[in-house]
Design a protein around this motif. Structure first.
Motif, PDB file in Angstrom:
ATOM      1  N   TYR A 197       3.740   1.125 -21.794  1.00 47.74           N
ATOM      2  CA  TYR A 197       5.015   0.879 -22.467  1.00 47.74           C
ATOM      3  C   TYR A 197       6.153   1.541 -21.713  1.00 47.74           C
ATOM      4  O   TYR A 197       5.919   2.335 -20.799  1.00 47.74           O
ATOM      5  CB  TYR A 197       4.987   1.431 -23.898  1.00 47.74           C
ATOM      6  CG  TYR A 197       4.019   0.708 -24.811  1.00 47.74           C
ATOM      7  CD1 TYR A 197       3.139   1.431 -25.610  1.00 47.74           C
ATOM      8  CD2 TYR A 197       3.979  -0.685 -24.877  1.00 47.74           C
ATOM      9  CE1 TYR A 197       2.246   0.781 -26.446  1.00 47.74           C
ATOM     10  CE2 TYR A 197       3.088  -1.340 -25.701  1.00 47.74           C
ATOM     11  CZ  TYR A 197       2.213  -0.603 -26.494  1.00 47.74           C
ATOM     12  OH  TYR A 197       1.330  -1.239 -27.304  1.00 47.74           O
ATOM     13  N   SER A 203      10.280   1.821 -29.948  1.00 49.11           N
ATOM     14  CA  SER A 203       9.362   1.313 -30.976  1.00 49.11           C
ATOM     15  C   SER A 203       8.503   2.435 -31.539  1.00 49.11           C
ATOM     16  O   SER A 203       7.948   3.244 -30.791  1.00 49.11           O
ATOM     17  CB  SER A 203       8.468   0.228 -30.365  1.00 49.11           C
ATOM     18  OG  SER A 203       7.281   0.109 -31.112  1.00 49.11           O
ATOM     19  N   THR A 205       5.686   2.030 -33.228  1.00 49.68           N
ATOM     20  CA  THR A 205       4.254   1.774 -32.996  1.00 49.68           C
ATOM     21  C   THR A 205       3.863   2.187 -31.589  1.00 49.68           C
ATOM     22  O   THR A 205       2.823   2.824 -31.386  1.00 49.68           O
ATOM     23  CB  THR A 205       3.921   0.281 -33.221  1.00 49.68           C
ATOM     24  OG1 THR A 205       4.988  -0.490 -32.645  1.00 49.68           O
ATOM     25  CG2 THR A 205       3.763  -0.049 -34.681  1.00 49.68           C
ATOM     26  N   GLU A 206       4.699   1.814 -30.656  1.00 52.97           N
ATOM     27  CA  GLU A 206       4.399   2.173 -29.270  1.00 52.97           C
ATOM     28  C   GLU A 206       4.335   3.674 -29.120  1.00 52.97           C
ATOM     29  O   GLU A 206       3.437   4.220 -28.459  1.00 52.97           O
ATOM     30  CB  GLU A 206       5.461   1.586 -28.339  1.00 52.97           C
ATOM     31  CG  GLU A 206       5.398   0.062 -28.197  1.00 52.97           C
ATOM     32  CD  GLU A 206       6.541  -0.501 -27.368  1.00 52.97           C
ATOM     33  OE1 GLU A 206       7.334   0.288 -26.786  1.00 52.97           O
ATOM     34  OE2 GLU A 206       6.646  -1.754 -27.300  1.00 52.97           O
ATOM     35  N   GLN A 208       3.637   5.783 -31.316  1.00 53.81           N
ATOM     36  CA  GLN A 208       2.447   6.317 -31.977  1.00 53.81           C
ATOM     37  C   GLN A 208       1.227   6.185 -31.072  1.00 53.81           C
ATOM     38  O   GLN A 208       0.426   7.111 -30.970  1.00 53.81           O
ATOM     39  CB  GLN A 208       2.206   5.574 -33.309  1.00 53.81           C
ATOM     40  CG  GLN A 208       1.194   6.247 -34.224  1.00 53.81           C
ATOM     41  CD  GLN A 208       1.537   7.693 -34.511  1.00 53.81           C
ATOM     42  OE1 GLN A 208       2.563   7.997 -35.081  1.00 53.81           O
ATOM     43  NE2 GLN A 208       0.660   8.596 -34.102  1.00 53.81           N
ATOM     44  N   VAL A 209       1.117   5.043 -30.422  1.00 56.43           N
ATOM     45  CA  VAL A 209      -0.012   4.835 -29.484  1.00 56.43           C
ATOM     46  C   VAL A 209       0.022   5.885 -28.393  1.00 56.43           C
ATOM     47  O   VAL A 209      -1.024   6.469 -28.034  1.00 56.43           O
ATOM     48  CB  VAL A 209       0.046   3.415 -28.867  1.00 56.43           C
ATOM     49  CG1 VAL A 209      -0.992   3.263 -27.772  1.00 56.43           C
ATOM     50  CG2 VAL A 209      -0.140   2.366 -29.952  1.00 56.43           C
TER      51      VAL A 209
END
Lengths: 371, 622
Positions: A197, A203, A205-206, A208-209
């Protein structure tokens, strides 16, 4: 009788000619330019305050500036970028500051930076086109690009094979032997890069990953002491075999051991950079601009590179840089290798920022727990 | 100044005329001059403005063409297939060469990595590692045709980056040399001082025939008049101002479409007004000279035609004033003034004749008057002689009467004396008849004596020998005395007598004796002529300064025609009736004289049969 007529007429003629004469004078006036209003050059102060990381200005540079302009430089330091922002918010008044790209947008939005009058900084033209007119500061109204560098991996080439990906940081093989700095933006950024990313992802979600990967990395890693300038010593001693690093690390590392090498992983790297800015509250804007112009002189700028070991955005300085440094691929990497490079900024999304902070805090807590 | 004084007093028509004439000429000059000057001014301005705007429009067109050509190149590049481009990168070089101002062309993918590029000198775009953060990249991705602000390279090359998006979501970008634009701008010329340059909306000069101006980042935003023009909505602005080089210019602006640039064309004001000023001088000078000529010629003409003849007329008048009637005014033309001169001369002739006639008449009259004077002198002489004679006669008369009265009184007194003797019986008792006769003798004798006394009185009074001794006389006691004296007379006839005096009546200024005399006389007359009724003696004021005494009776009255004469001498009213009223007839005339001596007046009011009122006034103070 006739003499009287002539007398009267002569009088009128005289008046008439006088009138015509005056008119012609008036006419001549309009051709002459009004002299420009005398704008006095602002007087120069005794000294300017320069607020930056320690060691950014070599003593010689400061001495030369004082010799030429009669203005001394008072050097004040900070230990982290957060400190800069906090100090500005607290109302600290300085003249020139060095601010990382990450904080520029925020400070501009807060009105903390002064608009630079480039008529006083003609040497700005020496700045590489790469760093001009970037989105966070269109037309470089507030910032003059200063140093920049890339983030990569420094490693012991005799102890581990050449890393190809950022993911190596999470490789359990090297548990406890991976060095990470307490720089959340680079840590989280690397994690984001490793999972494919943008390092400035907006983002949740990104982010969080990336956070999850970071937790995996933490199993492996140790925090490098911030008091240390570089991770070279720890690499040389073998305490760590791998670390996130910058050009300073490799420059020092090379002196300690031939085996210490630098590599940019394939996902691409983080481009960090800082800028010279003038604080809006500075009472010496003109003198500050003179300093900026001075520092942009090719030969002066080269001294900064030679002294700090960081690349400069000033193209014209290249001929004056130590050939050794110039040829150093870490310092002045081949642009082909800069494929997928990303300038390290910060997301603007407040929620994302909050998440980042949480992730990093978690990371630190876990680390200390592990240790 | 003498002339000004003359003008103020309107004494010099010549000077007034001259002043008005000159003023009129110059005023006309002024009007015409202003009109023509204004016309020339407008014409010149319109002409320059037209040329300027033409030049600007043409320059703007050049720039637009220039940019359009560029845009076309970029367009072509953006439509090329990526795969094709990767295989045939030399296309970029061809495209680059089509455009002399282009320094570099490049095409990028959406992620900011470069696909291909071509460059004339140093390639910069392919060395970009900050592409995703670059504004030109981002704006192009956002779908805009982006022109970057002016950049100056380390080699003092000015350039801009133009970018736009491609079909496949990438970006094409080109670097454009701005000094080509400078060439366009420096080729704009009009007049001798006309120049043009391009500024952006912030006032920064991006193209100028002098490279230093651009490289020094010269801005015009500090000229306040110009900030307005930069924001002008219709972008066609024209005005007079001081430019960034502090020259006075007249400028026009034209906006260059699809850019944030504005072309400014300027002409120095000196040049813009050159024709106007020259015209002004020529016009001004010419009109001035012409006016002077007109004034000189005009005034000389008027002098000759009007003022000279007038002064000749005046000379003529001067001669007449000095009574030189033989002088004649010279008549040159028989125009309006000439005719006046002719009339003048005729008048002189008439006057001469008149004078001659008059002198004769005067001589005549003088003769007549002299004769009358001589006659008068004679008469005066005669009169004087007569007066002397009369005086002599009067004196003689008085003397005679005095003498005669004395001569008459002496024997008469003797007669009266002896008669008294006889009446008193001192010469023996007389028989009764003899007593009556002696009484008669006595009465007549008395009457004769009265007459003589009165005549003497009157004569004395008339000849001015009577002197009155005036003093303040209390009226009331005097009236009492008189009433007492008159009472006797009154009782005999059976009449009543009364006196009326206001209380606190002031004293009068009179001779007491004479006043008594007058009042007694009037009273006795009243008694004499009244048979029955009453007699009243009244005192009041005639006016503030005089007292009035009135004797009113209810007697027979006096007719109006007789009233005229009664104060004359020897007059008795009823001389004709023969009743023989005693009295000398001198009383009233004596009263009149005495009253008039006091400074008063005497008069009568009466009607026949209705009684009479005799009144006289006496002053109250000296």
């Amino acid at each position: 009788m006739q003499t009287r007529i002539l007398v009267l007429v002569t009088k009128f003629m005289l008046i008439g000619f006088m009138f015509v004469g005056i008119m012609s004078l008036v006419a001549c006036q309009s051709a002459v330019a009004t002299p420009p209003p005398a704008t006095p050059t602002p007087s120069l102060p005794q000294e300017l305050t320069f607020y930056a990381w320690p060691g950014y200005l070599p003593d010689k540079v400061m001495a030369d500036f004082k010799a030429e302009y009669g203005v001394g430089i008072k050097y004040e330091t900070y230990g982290s970028e957060d400190e800069v922002v906090a100090a500005v918010h607290a109302g600290k008044v300085v003249d020139v500051m060095v601010v990382d790209y990450r904080y520029v947008a925020q400070l501009i939005a807060e009105g903390a930076l002064a608009e630079i009058d480039y008529r006083n900084v003609p040497n700005y033209k020496n700045i590489s086109a790469n760093f001009r007119n970037l989105a966070h500061d269109p037309e470089n109204k507030y910032t003059v690009p200063y140093h920049w560098g890339i983030t990569g991996l420094v490693y012991r080439s005799d102890l581990i094979p050449e890393p190809t990906s950022w993911a190596i940081l999470a490789d359990p093989k090297y548990k406890g032997k991976v060095g990470i700095w307490d720089i959340p933006a680079s840590g989280i950024g690397i994690a984001l890069k490793a999972v494919g990313y943008s390092i400035n992802s907006e983002s949740l979600t990104e982010t969080q990953v990336a956070g999850d990967l970071l937790l995996k990395i933490k199993q492996n890693s140790v925090i490098i002491n911030a008091a240390e300038a570089t991770s070279a010593k720890q690499l040389a001693s073998g305490e760590i075999v791998l670390a996130v690093g910058w050009s300073a690390d490799i420059i020092e590392g090379r002196t300690l051991s031939k085996e210490i090498k630098f590599v940019i992983p394939q996902e691409g790297t983080l481009l960090w950079g800082d800028n010279l800015v003038i604080q809006a509250n500075s009472p010496h804007q003109y003198a500050a601009e003179l300093l900026l112009d001075f520092l942009m002189r090719p030969e002066i700028n080269a001294q900064l590179v030679n002294g700090n070991g960081y690349a400069t955005a000033n193209e014209a300085a290249r001929p004056f840089v130590d050939p050794e440094l110039l040829n150093d691929p870490v310092l002045f990497p081949d642009t082909q290798k800069l494929y997928n490079v990303e300038l390290l900024l910060l997301p603007r999304n407040v929620a994302v920022l909050k998440l980042r902070a949480e992730i990093w805090q978690q990371y630190l807590d876990t680390l200390s727990a592990a240790q | 100044m003498n002339i000004i004084h003359k003008l103020q007093q309107r004494q010099s028509l010549w000077h007034r005329f001259l002043l008005l004439f000159v003023m009129g000429v110059f005023f006309t000059d002024f009007l015409i001059g202003t009109g023509v000057f204004y016309f020339i001014f407008l014409t010149e301005q319109t002409a320059w403005q037209g040329r300027q705007q033409e030049a600007s429009a043409s320059a703007a067109q050049h720039v637009t063409d220039f940019l359009d050509k560029f845009a076309q190149t970029l367009n072509t590049l953006s439509f090329l297939d990526v795969a094709y481009l990767e295989v045939h990168p030399e296309i970029m070089t061809d495209l680059l060469q089509q455009n002399s101002a282009a320094i570099e062309l490049a095409r990028f993918r959406a992620n900011g990595t470069i696909i291909a590029n071509a460059a004339q000198e140093e390639a910069v775009l392919n060395n970009f590692y900050t592409v995703p953060q670059s504004l030109w990249f981002r704006q192009a991705l956002a779908g805009e045709f982006y022109n970057s602000p002016l950049q100056i390279s380390a080699q003092d090359t000015p350039y801009i980056i133009i970018s736009r998006s491609t079909r496949d979501g990438g970006v094409v970008a080109a670097r454009l040399r701005m000094d080509v634009l400078w060439k366009v701008v420096s080729e704009i010329q009009f007049g001798q001082t006309g120049q043009a340059y391009i500024v952006n909306r912030d006032g920064l000069i991006v193209a100028h025939h002098n490279p230093k101006v651009v490289l020094n980042l010269t801005t015009i935003k500090e000229r306040p008049e110009l900030t307005a023009l930069l924001q002008a909505p219709d972008n066609k602005w024209h005005g007079f101002y001081t430019n960034f080089e502090y020259l006075h210019v007249v400028g026009t602006t034209v906006a260059i479409p699809k850019t944030n640039w504005v072309i400014i064309t300027e002409l120095s004001q000196a040049e813009a007004f050159a024709v106007t000023w020259r015209a002004a001088f020529l016009l001004g000078g010419g009109m001035l000279l012409l006016s002077v000529a007109v004034i000189i010629t005009g005034s000389r003409l008027i002098q000759r035609l009007v003022f000279l003849p007038l002064s000749q007329l005046q000379q003529g008048a001067e001669h007449f004033k000095q009574q030189d009637l033989a002088y004649r005014v010279v008549v040159v033309h028989e125009d309006e003034i000439g005719r006046v001169a002719i009339s003048f001369n005729q008048m002189a002739t008439e006057l001469q004749q008149l004078y001659a006639g008059l002198e004769e008449k005067v001589a005549e009259r003088t003769q007549q008057l002299e004769k009358i004077a001589a006659d008068n002198a004679e008469l005066v002489q005669e009169r004087e002689a007569t007066i002397i004679k009369l005086r002599a006669v009067d004196r003689a008369k008085s003397q005679f009467i005095t003498l005669m009265s004395h001569e008459l009184r002496t024997p008469l007194n003797a007669v009266l004396g002896f008669t008294e003797l006889l009446m008193l019986g001192l010469s023996g008792e007389l028989p009764a008849q003899a007593q009556n006769d002696v009484k008669l003798i006595y009465d007549n004798g008395q009457h004769l004596l009265n007459l003589i006394n009165d005549i003497l009185d009157l004569t004395q009074v008339e000849s001015g020998q009577t002197h009155i001794m005036c003093e303040m006389v209390e009226v009331a006691p005097l009236i009492d005395e008189i009433i007492t004296v008159a009472a006797g007379l009154v009782k005999i006839k059976g009449l009543e007598i009364s006196a009326h005096i206001p209380a606190h009546f002031p004293p009068v200024y009179a001779d007491r004796t004479r006043l008594k005399q007058i009042l007694l006389n009037l009273l006795s007359n009243a008694v004499k002529f009244t048979e029955m009724g009453q007699i009243s003696l009244k005192v009041d004021w005639a006016d503030e300064a005089h007292a009035r005494f009135r004797v009113v009776d209810t007697g027979i009255g006096i007719s109006l025609d007789k009233q005229e004469f009664i104060f004359g001498k020897f007059q008795q009213v009823d001389m004709s009736d023969g009743r023989g009223h005693s009295g000398t007839g001198l009383g009233l005339s004596i009263c009149k004289e005495l009253v008039e001596l006091h400074g008063g007046k005497i008069g009568v009011k009466s009607e026949l049969g209705l009684g009479a009122e005799f009144y006289f006034t006496i002053p109250l103070s000296p």
